[in-house]
Design a protein around this motif. Structure first.
Motif, PDB file in Angstrom:
ATOM      1  N   ARG A  73       0.822  -1.218   0.000  1.00  0.00           N
ATOM      2  CA  ARG A  73       0.000   0.000   0.000  1.00  0.00           C
ATOM      3  C   ARG A  73       0.855   1.268   0.000  1.00  0.00           C
ATOM      4  O   ARG A  73       0.520   2.257  -0.653  1.00  0.00           O
ATOM      5  CB  ARG A  73      -0.923   0.015   1.218  1.00  0.00           C
ATOM      6  CG  ARG A  73      -1.887  -1.158   1.233  1.00  0.00           C
ATOM      7  CD  ARG A  73      -3.259  -0.761   0.749  1.00  0.00           C
ATOM      8  NE  ARG A  73      -4.072  -1.935   0.479  1.00  0.00           N
ATOM      9  CZ  ARG A  73      -4.919  -2.032  -0.505  1.00  0.00           C
ATOM     10  NH1 ARG A  73      -5.037  -1.053  -1.378  1.00  0.00           N
ATOM     11  NH2 ARG A  73      -5.658  -3.111  -0.681  1.00  0.00           N
ATOM     12  N   LYS A  74       1.946   1.254   0.741  1.00  0.00           N
ATOM     13  CA  LYS A  74       2.797   2.442   0.806  1.00  0.00           C
ATOM     14  C   LYS A  74       3.396   2.750  -0.562  1.00  0.00           C
ATOM     15  O   LYS A  74       3.333   3.886  -1.048  1.00  0.00           O
ATOM     16  CB  LYS A  74       3.909   2.233   1.838  1.00  0.00           C
ATOM     17  CG  LYS A  74       4.778   3.460   2.042  1.00  0.00           C
ATOM     18  CD  LYS A  74       5.818   3.223   3.135  1.00  0.00           C
ATOM     19  CE  LYS A  74       6.698   4.464   3.320  1.00  0.00           C
ATOM     20  NZ  LYS A  74       7.735   4.244   4.374  1.00  0.00           N
ATOM     21  N   ASN A  75       3.958   1.745  -1.206  1.00  0.00           N
ATOM     22  CA  ASN A  75       4.517   1.927  -2.543  1.00  0.00           C
ATOM     23  C   ASN A  75       3.404   2.215  -3.555  1.00  0.00           C
ATOM     24  O   ASN A  75       3.593   2.944  -4.530  1.00  0.00           O
ATOM     25  CB  ASN A  75       5.292   0.672  -2.952  1.00  0.00           C
ATOM     26  CG  ASN A  75       6.331   0.921  -4.009  1.00  0.00           C
ATOM     27  OD1 ASN A  75       6.833   2.030  -4.155  1.00  0.00           O
ATOM     28  ND2 ASN A  75       6.648  -0.104  -4.769  1.00  0.00           N
ATOM     29  N   GLY A  76       2.224   1.641  -3.283  1.00  0.00           N
ATOM     30  CA  GLY A  76       1.089   1.819  -4.185  1.00  0.00           C
ATOM     31  C   GLY A  76       0.570   3.239  -4.261  1.00  0.00           C
ATOM     32  O   GLY A  76      -0.129   3.593  -5.217  1.00  0.00           O
ATOM     33  N   LEU A  77       0.915   4.090  -3.278  1.00  0.00           N
ATOM     34  CA  LEU A  77       0.506   5.500  -3.347  1.00  0.00           C
ATOM     35  C   LEU A  77       1.136   6.213  -4.548  1.00  0.00           C
ATOM     36  O   LEU A  77       0.657   7.266  -4.968  1.00  0.00           O
ATOM     37  CB  LEU A  77       0.904   6.239  -2.060  1.00  0.00           C
ATOM     38  CG  LEU A  77       0.018   6.000  -0.840  1.00  0.00           C
ATOM     39  CD1 LEU A  77       0.629   6.665   0.383  1.00  0.00           C
ATOM     40  CD2 LEU A  77      -1.394   6.533  -1.088  1.00  0.00           C
ATOM     41  N   SER A  99     -12.354  19.404   0.586  1.00  0.00           N
ATOM     42  CA  SER A  99     -11.888  18.076   0.201  1.00  0.00           C
ATOM     43  C   SER A  99     -10.407  18.097  -0.134  1.00  0.00           C
ATOM     44  O   SER A  99      -9.648  17.188   0.244  1.00  0.00           O
ATOM     45  CB  SER A  99     -12.707  17.584  -1.000  1.00  0.00           C
ATOM     46  OG  SER A  99     -12.191  16.376  -1.508  1.00  0.00           O
ATOM     47  N   ILE A 100      -9.980  19.145  -0.824  1.00  0.00           N
ATOM     48  CA  ILE A 100      -8.576  19.268  -1.226  1.00  0.00           C
ATOM     49  C   ILE A 100      -7.687  19.510  -0.012  1.00  0.00           C
ATOM     50  O   ILE A 100      -6.601  18.915   0.123  1.00  0.00           O
ATOM     51  CB  ILE A 100      -8.426  20.397  -2.269  1.00  0.00           C
ATOM     52  CG1 ILE A 100      -9.039  19.940  -3.599  1.00  0.00           C
ATOM     53  CG2 ILE A 100      -6.967  20.790  -2.451  1.00  0.00           C
ATOM     54  CD1 ILE A 100      -9.246  21.045  -4.594  1.00  0.00           C
ATOM     55  N   ILE A 101      -8.136  20.351   0.907  1.00  0.00           N
ATOM     56  CA  ILE A 101      -7.359  20.622   2.121  1.00  0.00           C
ATOM     57  C   ILE A 101      -7.239  19.359   2.979  1.00  0.00           C
ATOM     58  O   ILE A 101      -6.174  19.076   3.546  1.00  0.00           O
ATOM     59  CB  ILE A 101      -7.987  21.785   2.917  1.00  0.00           C
ATOM     60  CG1 ILE A 101      -7.773  23.101   2.153  1.00  0.00           C
ATOM     61  CG2 ILE A 101      -7.389  21.877   4.329  1.00  0.00           C
ATOM     62  CD1 ILE A 101      -8.514  24.292   2.725  1.00  0.00           C
ATOM     63  N   GLU A 102      -8.298  18.578   3.058  1.00  0.00           N
ATOM     64  CA  GLU A 102      -8.247  17.309   3.797  1.00  0.00           C
ATOM     65  C   GLU A 102      -7.186  16.382   3.208  1.00  0.00           C
ATOM     66  O   GLU A 102      -6.438  15.726   3.940  1.00  0.00           O
ATOM     67  CB  GLU A 102      -9.612  16.613   3.763  1.00  0.00           C
ATOM     68  CG  GLU A 102     -10.594  17.134   4.786  1.00  0.00           C
ATOM     69  CD  GLU A 102     -11.871  16.317   4.831  1.00  0.00           C
ATOM     70  OE1 GLU A 102     -11.961  15.288   4.117  1.00  0.00           O
ATOM     71  OE2 GLU A 102     -12.782  16.706   5.567  1.00  0.00           O
ATOM     72  N   HIS A 107      -2.110  13.514   3.901  1.00  0.00           N
ATOM     73  CA  HIS A 107      -0.862  12.999   3.325  1.00  0.00           C
ATOM     74  C   HIS A 107       0.336  13.909   3.619  1.00  0.00           C
ATOM     75  O   HIS A 107       1.438  13.643   3.127  1.00  0.00           O
ATOM     76  CB  HIS A 107      -1.022  12.809   1.818  1.00  0.00           C
ATOM     77  CG  HIS A 107      -1.962  11.703   1.452  1.00  0.00           C
ATOM     78  ND1 HIS A 107      -1.624  10.371   1.564  1.00  0.00           N
ATOM     79  CD2 HIS A 107      -3.241  11.732   0.999  1.00  0.00           C
ATOM     80  CE1 HIS A 107      -2.642   9.621   1.182  1.00  0.00           C
ATOM     81  NE2 HIS A 107      -3.641  10.418   0.838  1.00  0.00           N
ATOM     82  N   LYS A 108       0.098  14.981   4.392  1.00  0.00           N
ATOM     83  CA  LYS A 108       1.169  15.905   4.783  1.00  0.00           C
ATOM     84  C   LYS A 108       1.961  16.381   3.556  1.00  0.00           C
ATOM     85  O   LYS A 108       3.187  16.297   3.497  1.00  0.00           O
ATOM     86  CB  LYS A 108       2.097  15.233   5.797  1.00  0.00           C
ATOM     87  CG  LYS A 108       1.371  14.817   7.080  1.00  0.00           C
ATOM     88  CD  LYS A 108       2.290  14.084   8.043  1.00  0.00           C
ATOM     89  CE  LYS A 108       1.530  13.643   9.293  1.00  0.00           C
ATOM     90  NZ  LYS A 108       2.383  12.882  10.237  1.00  0.00           N
ATOM     91  N   ALA A 153      -5.429  14.056  -7.872  1.00  0.00           N
ATOM     92  CA  ALA A 153      -4.518  12.933  -8.099  1.00  0.00           C
ATOM     93  C   ALA A 153      -3.084  13.418  -8.289  1.00  0.00           C
ATOM     94  O   ALA A 153      -2.140  12.839  -7.743  1.00  0.00           O
ATOM     95  CB  ALA A 153      -4.971  12.129  -9.311  1.00  0.00           C
ATOM     96  N   LEU A 154      -2.908  14.497  -9.034  1.00  0.00           N
ATOM     97  CA  LEU A 154      -1.567  15.023  -9.292  1.00  0.00           C
ATOM     98  C   LEU A 154      -0.923  15.598  -8.038  1.00  0.00           C
ATOM     99  O   LEU A 154       0.305  15.575  -7.891  1.00  0.00           O
ATOM    100  CB  LEU A 154      -1.630  16.096 -10.385  1.00  0.00           C
ATOM    101  CG  LEU A 154      -1.827  15.584 -11.815  1.00  0.00           C
ATOM    102  CD1 LEU A 154      -2.133  16.737 -12.758  1.00  0.00           C
ATOM    103  CD2 LEU A 154      -0.591  14.829 -12.290  1.00  0.00           C
ATOM    104  N   MET A 155      -1.736  16.107  -7.130  1.00  0.00           N
ATOM    105  CA  MET A 155      -1.188  16.680  -5.896  1.00  0.00           C
ATOM    106  C   MET A 155      -0.449  15.638  -5.061  1.00  0.00           C
ATOM    107  O   MET A 155       0.416  15.976  -4.256  1.00  0.00           O
ATOM    108  CB  MET A 155      -2.311  17.323  -5.075  1.00  0.00           C
ATOM    109  CG  MET A 155      -2.855  18.584  -5.702  1.00  0.00           C
ATOM    110  SD  MET A 155      -4.247  19.290  -4.810  1.00  0.00           S
ATOM    111  CE  MET A 155      -3.386  20.346  -3.669  1.00  0.00           C
TER     112      MET A 155
END
Length: 222
Positions: A73-77, A99-102, A107-108, A153-155
């Motif tokens: 899962r970590k690599n899958g991000l 939603s974007i701020i969340e 994900h910091k 997604a790009l963020m």
């Protein structure tokens, strides 16, 4: 970047993919072009861990990402997907900016002080008017929702961005323009695009490499 080896997948005893192998190279657009129901979206779900293969393996930068009983899962991000229905990415009762701020907080992605500039950077790269972000998902058009879903997604700065019919609400010329914007941004991030489509003209126009699915087999399209 991505190497898929001898991948098979069955659903309720129905064979969807059989002994499939392919790769996605750095800084390219790879397409899967074939009719609806052929298994294209299944490949996207296998790459993102929504589904696990019946057999075979998927590697990301040489590290095992997925096998029959495993998904990293970590690599899958590093692999993100934008769906055909962009509103599925949003809470219908929450303003888009919330939603974007969340997402940024969870994900910091940046500090609180950097947040405004971070959002502006990605909105500008996709020609998104930031005023739209103060609306609810139900108050914007399908095309606007698709751009904002792409932005989210790009963020996350993915190495592979999967577009599963993700520009289908746009006309052909606008689709090409939006994907060109996405390609420019993801190339800056050192990533690649996987385009899932039944649009032959779009895949031929934009792709460095095209695959198709015939009788559960993956073939290079020529």
């Amino acid at each position: 970047m991505v190497e898929v080896k001898n991948l098979s997948f069955s659903y309720k005893e129905k064979l969807i993919l059989s002994n499939a192998s392919f790769c996605i190279k750095d800084a390219t657009i790879t397409s899967f072009y074939s009719p609806s129901g052929s298994g294209k979206s299944t490949i996207a779900k296998l790459l993102t861990g929504i589904l696990l293969p019946s057999s075979g393996e998927i590697f990301l930068y040489g590290k095992l990402l997925s096998s029959k009983n495993h998904y990293d899962r970590k690599n899958g991000l590093k692999i993100q997907m934008v769906y055909q229905n962009p509103t599925s990415s949003f809470d219908s009762e929450q303003k888009l900016i919330s939603s974007i701020i969340e997402l940024i907080k969870y994900h910091k992605l940046c500090t609180k002080e950097q947040r405004s500039e971070y959002i502006k950077e990605f909105a500008t790269s996709l020609n998104i008017d930031q005023d739209i972000l103060n609306h609810l998902p139900t108050q914007i058009s399908g095309g606007e929702a698709q751009r904002i879903a792409l932005m989210k997604a790009l963020m996350l700065k993915p190495k592979v961005l999967i577009l599963d019919e993700a520009t289908s609400m746009l006309d052909v010329s606008t689709q090409a323009n939006v994907i060109a914007l996405v390609k420019r941004k993801i190339n800056e991030l050192g990533g690649s695009i996987l385009l899932i489509t039944h649009d032959k003209a779009l895949s031929e126009c934009l792709s460095d490499q095209i695959y198709t699915i015939k009788q559960n087999k993956i073939e290079e399209y020529k």
